[in-house]
Each structure stands twice: as C-alpha cells, then as structure tokens.
Design a protein around this motif. Structure first.
Motif, PDB file in Angstrom:
ATOM      1  N   ILE A 406       0.820  -1.223   0.000  1.00  0.00           N
ATOM      2  CA  ILE A 406       0.000   0.000   0.000  1.00  0.00           C
ATOM      3  C   ILE A 406       0.854   1.273   0.000  1.00  0.00           C
ATOM      4  O   ILE A 406       0.545   2.233  -0.716  1.00  0.00           O
ATOM      5  CB  ILE A 406      -1.019  -0.038   1.166  1.00  0.00           C
ATOM      6  N   ALA A 407       1.961   1.260   0.748  1.00  0.00           N
ATOM      7  CA  ALA A 407       2.807   2.459   0.799  1.00  0.00           C
ATOM      8  C   ALA A 407       3.342   2.797  -0.599  1.00  0.00           C
ATOM      9  O   ALA A 407       3.218   3.939  -1.067  1.00  0.00           O
ATOM     10  CB  ALA A 407       3.960   2.232   1.773  1.00  0.00           C
ATOM     11  N   ASP A 408       3.893   1.795  -1.284  1.00  0.00           N
ATOM     12  CA  ASP A 408       4.482   2.058  -2.615  1.00  0.00           C
ATOM     13  C   ASP A 408       3.412   2.418  -3.644  1.00  0.00           C
ATOM     14  O   ASP A 408       3.603   3.307  -4.474  1.00  0.00           O
ATOM     15  CB  ASP A 408       5.256   0.822  -3.106  1.00  0.00           C
ATOM     16  N   ILE A 409       2.287   1.686  -3.585  1.00  0.00           N
ATOM     17  CA  ILE A 409       1.228   1.980  -4.560  1.00  0.00           C
ATOM     18  C   ILE A 409       0.692   3.397  -4.326  1.00  0.00           C
ATOM     19  O   ILE A 409       0.422   4.142  -5.274  1.00  0.00           O
ATOM     20  CB  ILE A 409       0.091   0.933  -4.482  1.00  0.00           C
ATOM     21  N   SER A 410       0.602   3.779  -3.040  1.00  0.00           N
ATOM     22  CA  SER A 410       0.103   5.128  -2.738  1.00  0.00           C
ATOM     23  C   SER A 410       1.024   6.185  -3.335  1.00  0.00           C
ATOM     24  O   SER A 410       0.558   7.188  -3.889  1.00  0.00           O
ATOM     25  CB  SER A 410      -0.011   5.338  -1.219  1.00  0.00           C
ATOM     26  N   VAL A 411       2.332   5.978  -3.220  1.00  0.00           N
ATOM     27  CA  VAL A 411       3.276   6.945  -3.800  1.00  0.00           C
ATOM     28  C   VAL A 411       3.013   7.077  -5.301  1.00  0.00           C
ATOM     29  O   VAL A 411       2.905   8.180  -5.845  1.00  0.00           O
ATOM     30  CB  VAL A 411       4.743   6.485  -3.552  1.00  0.00           C
ATOM     31  N   ALA A 412       2.850   5.913  -5.968  1.00  0.00           N
ATOM     32  CA  ALA A 412       2.622   5.940  -7.421  1.00  0.00           C
ATOM     33  C   ALA A 412       1.302   6.640  -7.747  1.00  0.00           C
ATOM     34  O   ALA A 412       1.217   7.432  -8.691  1.00  0.00           O
ATOM     35  CB  ALA A 412       2.620   4.511  -7.966  1.00  0.00           C
ATOM     36  N   LEU A 413       0.272   6.358  -6.944  1.00  0.00           N
ATOM     37  CA  LEU A 413      -1.031   6.957  -7.235  1.00  0.00           C
ATOM     38  C   LEU A 413      -1.036   8.459  -6.954  1.00  0.00           C
ATOM     39  O   LEU A 413      -1.637   9.231  -7.705  1.00  0.00           O
ATOM     40  CB  LEU A 413      -2.120   6.256  -6.404  1.00  0.00           C
ATOM     41  N   LEU A 414      -0.345   8.867  -5.891  1.00  0.00           N
ATOM     42  CA  LEU A 414      -0.293  10.315  -5.590  1.00  0.00           C
ATOM     43  C   LEU A 414       0.444  11.037  -6.725  1.00  0.00           C
ATOM     44  O   LEU A 414       0.046  12.114  -7.144  1.00  0.00           O
ATOM     45  CB  LEU A 414       0.418  10.563  -4.248  1.00  0.00           C
ATOM     46  N   ARG A 415       1.485  10.392  -7.218  1.00  0.00           N
ATOM     47  CA  ARG A 415       2.237  11.014  -8.328  1.00  0.00           C
ATOM     48  C   ARG A 415       1.347  11.103  -9.577  1.00  0.00           C
ATOM     49  O   ARG A 415       1.341  12.096 -10.287  1.00  0.00           O
ATOM     50  CB  ARG A 415       3.478  10.162  -8.635  1.00  0.00           C
ATOM     51  N   LYS A 416       0.551  10.034  -9.780  1.00  0.00           N
ATOM     52  CA  LYS A 416      -0.329  10.024 -10.958  1.00  0.00           C
ATOM     53  C   LYS A 416      -1.364  11.157 -10.869  1.00  0.00           C
ATOM     54  O   LYS A 416      -1.637  11.828 -11.862  1.00  0.00           O
ATOM     55  CB  LYS A 416      -1.035   8.655 -11.029  1.00  0.00           C
ATOM     56  N   HIS A 417      -1.914  11.360  -9.664  1.00  0.00           N
ATOM     57  CA  HIS A 417      -2.981  12.353  -9.532  1.00  0.00           C
ATOM     58  C   HIS A 417      -2.461  13.754  -9.260  1.00  0.00           C
ATOM     59  O   HIS A 417      -3.226  14.717  -9.299  1.00  0.00           O
ATOM     60  CB  HIS A 417      -3.966  11.923  -8.432  1.00  0.00           C
ATOM     61  N   SER A 418      -1.199  13.850  -8.944  1.00  0.00           N
ATOM     62  CA  SER A 418      -0.665  15.180  -8.674  1.00  0.00           C
ATOM     63  C   SER A 418       0.777  15.244  -9.191  1.00  0.00           C
ATOM     64  O   SER A 418       1.718  15.349  -8.417  1.00  0.00           O
ATOM     65  CB  SER A 418      -0.729  15.420  -7.163  1.00  0.00           C
ATOM     66  N   PRO A 419       0.911  15.166 -10.520  1.00  0.00           N
ATOM     67  CA  PRO A 419       2.259  15.045 -11.090  1.00  0.00           C
ATOM     68  C   PRO A 419       3.164  16.229 -10.759  1.00  0.00           C
ATOM     69  O   PRO A 419       4.387  16.088 -10.745  1.00  0.00           O
ATOM     70  CB  PRO A 419       2.008  14.946 -12.604  1.00  0.00           C
ATOM     71  N   ASP A 420       2.554  17.399 -10.481  1.00  0.00           N
ATOM     72  CA  ASP A 420       3.404  18.584 -10.214  1.00  0.00           C
ATOM     73  C   ASP A 420       3.983  18.576  -8.810  1.00  0.00           C
ATOM     74  O   ASP A 420       4.936  19.288  -8.514  1.00  0.00           O
ATOM     75  CB  ASP A 420       2.586  19.869 -10.369  1.00  0.00           C
ATOM     76  N   ARG A 421       3.330  17.826  -7.931  1.00  0.00           N
ATOM     77  CA  ARG A 421       3.801  17.872  -6.532  1.00  0.00           C
ATOM     78  C   ARG A 421       4.523  16.579  -6.181  1.00  0.00           C
ATOM     79  O   ARG A 421       4.023  15.729  -5.451  1.00  0.00           O
ATOM     80  CB  ARG A 421       2.612  18.096  -5.592  1.00  0.00           C
ATOM     81  N   THR A 422       5.693  16.428  -6.739  1.00  0.00           N
ATOM     82  CA  THR A 422       6.444  15.212  -6.429  1.00  0.00           C
ATOM     83  C   THR A 422       6.926  15.312  -4.980  1.00  0.00           C
ATOM     84  O   THR A 422       7.162  16.405  -4.469  1.00  0.00           O
ATOM     85  CB  THR A 422       7.670  15.061  -7.372  1.00  0.00           C
ATOM     86  N   GLY A 423       7.039  14.214  -4.335  1.00  0.00           N
ATOM     87  CA  GLY A 423       7.497  14.247  -2.940  1.00  0.00           C
ATOM     88  C   GLY A 423       6.332  14.315  -1.962  1.00  0.00           C
ATOM     89  O   GLY A 423       6.510  14.206  -0.751  1.00  0.00           O
ATOM     90  N   LEU A 424       5.124  14.484  -2.521  1.00  0.00           N
ATOM     91  CA  LEU A 424       3.937  14.481  -1.663  1.00  0.00           C
ATOM     92  C   LEU A 424       3.774  13.093  -1.052  1.00  0.00           C
ATOM     93  O   LEU A 424       3.955  12.094  -1.753  1.00  0.00           O
ATOM     94  CB  LEU A 424       2.735  14.775  -2.568  1.00  0.00           C
ATOM     95  N   ARG A 425       3.445  13.011   0.255  1.00  0.00           N
ATOM     96  CA  ARG A 425       3.355  11.666   0.821  1.00  0.00           C
ATOM     97  C   ARG A 425       2.212  11.540   1.808  1.00  0.00           C
ATOM     98  O   ARG A 425       1.567  12.540   2.155  1.00  0.00           O
ATOM     99  CB  ARG A 425       4.664  11.242   1.500  1.00  0.00           C
ATOM    100  N   LEU A 426       2.000  10.344   2.221  1.00  0.00           N
ATOM    101  CA  LEU A 426       0.981  10.059   3.228  1.00  0.00           C
ATOM    102  C   LEU A 426       1.655  10.160   4.584  1.00  0.00           C
ATOM    103  O   LEU A 426       2.748   9.593   4.775  1.00  0.00           O
ATOM    104  CB  LEU A 426       0.510   8.617   3.071  1.00  0.00           C
ATOM    105  N   GLN A 427       1.034  10.858   5.503  1.00  0.00           N
ATOM    106  CA  GLN A 427       1.629  10.879   6.850  1.00  0.00           C
ATOM    107  C   GLN A 427       1.504   9.469   7.452  1.00  0.00           C
ATOM    108  O   GLN A 427       0.543   8.749   7.154  1.00  0.00           O
ATOM    109  CB  GLN A 427       0.914  11.905   7.714  1.00  0.00           C
ATOM    110  N   PRO A 428       2.458   9.078   8.290  1.00  0.00           N
ATOM    111  CA  PRO A 428       2.485   7.695   8.787  1.00  0.00           C
ATOM    112  C   PRO A 428       1.172   7.228   9.409  1.00  0.00           C
ATOM    113  O   PRO A 428       0.747   6.092   9.186  1.00  0.00           O
ATOM    114  CB  PRO A 428       3.607   7.717   9.826  1.00  0.00           C
ATOM    115  N   THR A 429       0.476   8.097  10.175  1.00  0.00           N
ATOM    116  CA  THR A 429      -0.770   7.635  10.805  1.00  0.00           C
ATOM    117  C   THR A 429      -1.846   7.350   9.765  1.00  0.00           C
ATOM    118  O   THR A 429      -2.621   6.392   9.886  1.00  0.00           O
ATOM    119  CB  THR A 429      -1.299   8.690  11.796  1.00  0.00           C
ATOM    120  N   ALA A 430      -1.881   8.172   8.724  1.00  0.00           N
ATOM    121  CA  ALA A 430      -2.863   7.952   7.648  1.00  0.00           C
ATOM    122  C   ALA A 430      -2.528   6.633   6.933  1.00  0.00           C
ATOM    123  O   ALA A 430      -3.416   5.812   6.669  1.00  0.00           O
ATOM    124  CB  ALA A 430      -2.821   9.114   6.671  1.00  0.00           C
TER     125      ALA A 430
END
Ligand SMILES: Nc1ncnc2c1ncn2[C@@H]1O[C@H](COP(=O)(O)OP(=O)(O)OP(=O)(O)O)[C@@H](O)[C@H]1O
Length: 535
Positions: A406-430
């Motif tokens: 889930i962590a890796d897929i989330s990174v890929a999906l966040l990048r897909k939906h927000s290509p301009d904001r690379t480095g965006l991540r899920l906070q650990p509790t989320a």
C-alpha cells in the motif's frame, strides 16, 4: 546402393539412370543390349541434359521441377524419340538441407513397363536418403531435429541454418530468397550474442519485414545452428517485384523495464512472472478481483514487450450494448497495429463466445499479442471455455493480501494524480489506517480515496484528517481476524459481498448460510457492513 539396384534389375529389361540437380545424366546402368541401343539413339546417356525447359515432359526433368516422383509413358513424353519408353524419376532430397541432390530414374521399353518400377525407385531413393542422413554430422542432425520440432509446432515459417546449410518450410521458402541466408545468419548471430533466444523484427533483403524468434541450437560454445520462426507482416507477404538488394537492417522492438510498485512477495512474484512472459508470444490471461490491477498488469506487460507499440482495448463488459458492432471491431483488429487487450472477458455475452473462440485460435496460430483480463469466476460462466486458449495466466492477488504494497502503490497513485507535486506523501498515521483496511474495491478503491484526500489536503502531505469519511475510523480494521481459518473466512465473506454488490441476502445464499449467520460472522470478523450498499 546403385549397385544393389543393378543386381535387382539384372534380368529385367530396364535401365537405371542417375541425373544431377541440373538434370544432366551422370550414370547409366543395367538394361539389355536392345534397350541400351535404343537409349543411345535417343541420347539418353551420360552427359545429356533432360531439364524440362529444354526437353519438355520427361521422367528426369519433370520430377526435378515438381520435386516429387514422376512417371511418364510413351506419348506423354514431349520428345518423339522418347515415346517408345516408359520412365519413372524420383528426386533424391537431402534429408538435412531439403535440396534436390539429383534424380534416380528407371527407364524401360514401353511394352516392358510395370507398376513396380516406381516402387523400386522410391525404395532405393529412401535408402540413399537415410545414408545421406547417417553421413551428415551430429551438428546437422541436431539442427534438423530442432527444425522439425519447430515446424510441427505451428503455422509460422521456419528456417534452420548455420554457415553451411539452410532448411526451410514451404512457407518460409516463399518469404526468403537465397540472398537472405547470409543476412538471417548475421542477424541471428548478433541478436543471440549472450542469450539463447531473441524476439524481434528483421528486414529481409527485398524489404520484407518479418517478426522473428531466433533460438540457438546446441550449446553456446559449439552451436549447431539457429532456428528462426518467422511471421511475415501481412502487408509484406508478397515480395516487391522490383527486388532491392538493400543491406540488412534490423528493426528491434524496444522493450522497457517496468517496475510494478510494491514490495510484497506477491508483487515480487508478479514482477518475475511479467519479465518471464516478455519473451513469449502467447495469449495471456490476467485474473483477479475487481480493481485489483489486472489491466494495470496487462498494460505493464505490453510496455515491457513493446515500449513503442500501441495497443487496442476491447471491453467485453460493454459488448452487450451492440454485440454485432463489438465483434466486428474485434474481427477487424489489425495485428500489425499492435497488441490487443480484452478487458472483462468474463462478462462476454454468451452469444459471442464462439466468435471470440475463433479469433483467439487464429491469434494463437499467429502468435499475436493478446492479453485478456477477467474476474476469477470466468471458469464458471459461459466464457469459461475461452480459458483454454490462454496457456499463460497471471493472477493478481487482492490488495488485502498484500498490504505491504500500500505504501508504494500510494506513492505511485499520488504522483499520478498530482504530477506537479512530487514528494507528496501520506503521513504515517494515515498510512497505518489505510494499511489496516480490507479494500474490497482493491487498488481502485485506494486510488479514489487518495484522489479525494488530495483535494482536501490542498497540496500538503495527506494526514488522517484529509481521508474521506469512513476511512478515518481506526476500528474498521480487519486485523481482529487472527487465524488463517478466520482470514480465509473473511476472504470468502468479502468476496461474496463484493460479487453481490453488498446484497446480504444473495451473499448469504452464495455462502450457503442464513442471513443472521452472515451478520454474526461479519461482526465477529470485524467486517464493516456499512461499506456495502444497504439492502
Ligand atoms: N500496482 C499498481 N500500482 C499503481 N496503480 C495501480 C496498480 N494496480 C492498479 N492500479 C491502478 O488502479 C486502478 C484499477 O486498476 P485496474 O483498472 O488495472 O484494475 P482491474 O483489475 O483491471 O479492474 P476491473 O477488472 O474491475 O476493471 C487503475 O487506475 C490502475 O492504474
């Protein structure tokens, strides 16, 4: 061998003629004096040439031309001088190279001819051919065996070759010219450097482009040769009349390494499987639960096989809207234009199953790139019989079985939906909350949760507060199930709920339990009933 035959024919009024591959008689044996004199008068003697183009129909030239035993009697001969004779010519075909080495002919006076002459000549030629085989080297025999194996496999054109010999199936002989031998050899040697198999495209000398699979025969230090299986591009099957002897150029498919996001064992296995399938031209079936990533895996495989090629997608789930138009589109799919991905094959209307069956059989023969996706229940439905066409299968595990991804897929999906904001991540509790969920809608559900969280976070990292309603509650966890039996029960329950769109009555019937039992089990296993549509 010929001496043996002479012994057989010692008392028979017949003579044996041996001609070379240019139809020139090189030897004449046996036959009584009368026949020999008649043959001399008709110039049927060593040194004379009997090519069909010069002499018309005759036992030697016509058998050579047609590459098959040929019997001709009396007036069937074109030349008058031969019309008092009966002949049967049998081509001697080299068992390795398949070239005609010469012709063995038995000739008699017309009045003495008999049906056994043909049988005798053929059995003599069989004997000669088996001696030629025994005398050929181990390397050539190994090459021949690989050639025969590849020829038996299917309908592609097969060429086996090394520096000295070339063997071709009739289909391959139509595609290649003699000048292509050196070209193919050179191409295959370059492409096979350091590997046993290579798949790519090769342009032959007269601009015929073929997709080819080259395989080394024998070990890499002392190879016996190479077997090449070729599939011409339909537009290229006819050779251009103006043959251009251009130099060989190789059009290789550009492959790309695609890394599937995830670190679970299941995803590692998927990655290995995809890499293995890259080199295989066979239809692939990808199965799994809805939203698990079947299409994602299918397109990854396609990119790995042909990074620049495009693919056409047909969705069997929409075929019932206009079945005739849907199947017409599929029939007209042009393999030259790339790969084909058929989604939701399990939803194919029953009336189209036979048509798709026929298309798949043809695709298997042509080794076209076809990937299909389907739900796991495909075997039970009318489309189940299509499964036999897929020799290669990939199963995508549900997301709940690989929560480490889930962590890796989330990174890929966040990048897909927000290509301009690379480095965006899920906070650990989320992330922790997301990892603990069941994800009945699999990656698709995760993707929509992340997409709506992104809108709420307005550019900052995603915290628990940004998750949609229903996903912030840490109690909705699946981890209350501790034993493998409980996990298996949970899976069966969730699957039934997903497959019945949350209809508890249908899900209970499918599981063979009362609805009250279903509710009790859901509570005990911590399954959130509110996530399914209310009945
Ligand atoms: N491993 C993955 N990494 C990143 N994104 C993924 C992954 N797997 C799936 N996705 C994304 O999740 C969504 C759903 O995946 P996909 O369409 O492949 O599922 P599916 O199994 O084919 O679904 P269905 O059969 O229900 O149509 C897509 O947007 C896809 O890009």
């Amino acid at each position: 061998m010929i001496d043996n035959l002479v012994l057989h024919l010692q008392d028979a009024p017949a003579t044996i003629l041996l001609a070379d591959s240019a139809a020139q008689i090189v030897d004449r044996r046996a036959g009584d004096a009368g026949l020999r004199a008649r043959l001399d008068r008709a110039y049927v003697a060593p040194g004379f040439r009997y090519a069909e183009e010069d002499t018309g129909t005759n036992g030697i030239g016509t058998a050579l031309e047609e590459r098959r035993p040929f019997q001709v009697s009396g007036g069937e001969h074109f030349r008058e001088a031969l019309q008092s004779l009966a002949c049967v010519g049998v081509p001697i075909i080299h068992p390795i190279t398949r070239t005609v080495e010469g012709i063995l002919d038995i000739t008699s006076n017309l009045s003495d001819s008999n049906a056994l002459m043909g049988a005798l000549a053929q059995s003599a030629v069989r004997e000669i051919q088996s001696r030629l085989y025994a005398e050929s080297s181990d390397r050539e025999q190994l090459l021949l065996q690989s050639f025969l194996q590849a020829s038996r496999r299917g309908s592609s054109a097969v060429v086996s070759l090394n520096q000295d010999v070339i063997m071709t199936t009739p289909m391959a002989a139509q595609i290649i010219d003699t000048s292509d031998q050196a070209l193919l050899w050179d191409w295959a040697c370059r492409m096979l450097a350091g590997r046993d198999e290579f798949i790519g495209e090769v342009r032959l000398a007269d601009n015929v482009t073929v997709s080819a699979t080259a395989r080394r025969v024998g070990d890499s230090r002392t190879p016996a040769g190479i077997v090449i299986e070729m599939r011409p591009h339909p537009r290229d099957t006819k050779k251009s009349p103006a043959r251009q002897l251009a130099s060989a150029s190789t059009v290789e498919r550009r492959t790309e390494t695609v890394k599937v996001p995830g670190r679970s064992l299941s995803t590692k296995r998927l990655q290995t499987e995809l890499e293995r399938l890259v080199a295989i031209d066979a239809p692939v079936l990808v199965t799994g639960e809805p939203g698990a990533g079947k299409f994602f895996a299918a397109s990854a495989l396609h990119r790995m096989q042909d990074a620049d090629g495009h693919f056409t997608v047909f969705d069997a789930g929409t075929a019932s809207v206009d079945p005739v138009a849907w199947i017409a589109g599929l029939v007209n799919w042009n393999k030259v234009d790339g790969a084909l991905i058929i989604r939701h094959l399990d939803l194919l209307p029953e009336q189209l199953v036979s048509n798709v069956c026929a298309i798949l059989s043809e695709a298997v023969d042509n080794r076209a790139h076809i990937i299909a996706t389907a739900g796991e229940g495909i075997r039970q439905g009318p489309a189940g019989r299509l499964c036999d066409h897929f020799m290669r299968r990939i199963e995508i595990d549900p997301l709940r079985h690989r929560s480490e991804d889930i962590a890796d897929i989330s990174v890929a999906l966040l990048r897909k939906h927000s290509p301009d904001r690379t480095g965006l991540r899920l906070q650990p509790t989320a992330l922790q909350l997301l990892v603990a969920r069941d994800w009945p809608g699999n990656v698709r559900e995760l993707e929509s949760v992340l997409a709506s969280s992104l809108l709420r976070s307005m550019g900052s990292d995603i915290g628990v507060q940004h998750l949609p309603d229903g996903y912030r509650d840490g109690d909705l966890r699946r981890r209350n199930a501790s034993t493998s039996l409980e996990l298996a029960e949970r899976d069966a329950l969730l699957r039934a709920l997903v497959e019945t769109d949350g209809n508890k009555l249908l899900a209970a019937q499918r599981l063979g339990v009362a609805r009250s039992t279903l509710y009790r089990k859901m509570r005990a296993l911590g399954i959130d009933g509110s996530r399914f549509l209310p009945q």
